[in-house]
Design an enzyme around this catalytic site. Structure first.
Site: not given
Length: 183
Positions: A28, A90, A107, A116, A118, A163
């Protein structure tokens, strides 16, 4: 004491085929290569969506409200297994009735000099357990109605992740095919 190997992401060509791997910590950047990810929208038995706020010290999109969970399948890991792993890691939660709804969602978005890029299949599920978020991943969480989240995602100046702003209307357009029915 041995340290864990760095988390890796699967790099993709423009047709979505795997072409290699890279360390997540280095992939990234201002010009991120296309890689495999996922998004998950998790609901409780009453039909409420678990919305999270990303930890404020995350490198990508810190502090934004977003869907329940996002992540990256490890090389060789099935996306469904990655969703279950990230929900557990998480949020300390499990998933029932995990379904792939938007298999081809992709996106690009940038913020703070980090992009991003991805291919990000979108899943829905019914969550099992109570949220026990990891502070390094999740700043806060809330249960909200689907309608409220879609409205927030569509609002100008929304603090919802880029997103999720794209995914929510697509999911809403086909919600009769996936929306969990309240118990």
């Amino acid at each position: 004491m041995t340290s864990a190997p760095p988390e890796q992401v699967v790099l993709l060509d423009e047709d979505g085929r795997p072409i290699g791997v890279a360390d997540k910590a280095t992939v990234h950047s201002a010009s991120t290569p296309l890689h495999l990810a996922f998004s998950c929208y998790g609901f409780d038995a009453s039909g409420r969506l678990l919305v999270t706020r990303r930890a404020r010290d995350k490198r990508t999109f810190p502090g934004v409200r977003t869907n329940t969970c996002c992540g990256h399948p490890a090389p060789g890991e099935a996306p469904e297994d990655a969703v279950r792993r990230r929900l557990a890691d998480e949020l300390g939660m499990g998933a029932e009735d995990l379904r792939l709804v938007l298999p081809d969602f992709a996106y690009r978005a940038s913020s703070g000099g980090v992009e991003e890029n991805e291919l990000c299949p979108v899943f829905v599920c019914t969550l099992v357990g109570e949220p026990r978020p990891q502070p390094a991943e999740v700043d806060s969480w809330e249960w909200c109605s689907w309608e409220s989240f879609v409205s927030d995602a569509r609002a100008a100046g929304s603090d919802v992740s880029p997103w999720a702003r794209l995914q929510a209307p697509l999911l809403d357009g086909c919600r009769d095919t996936w929306m969990p029915q309240p118990a």
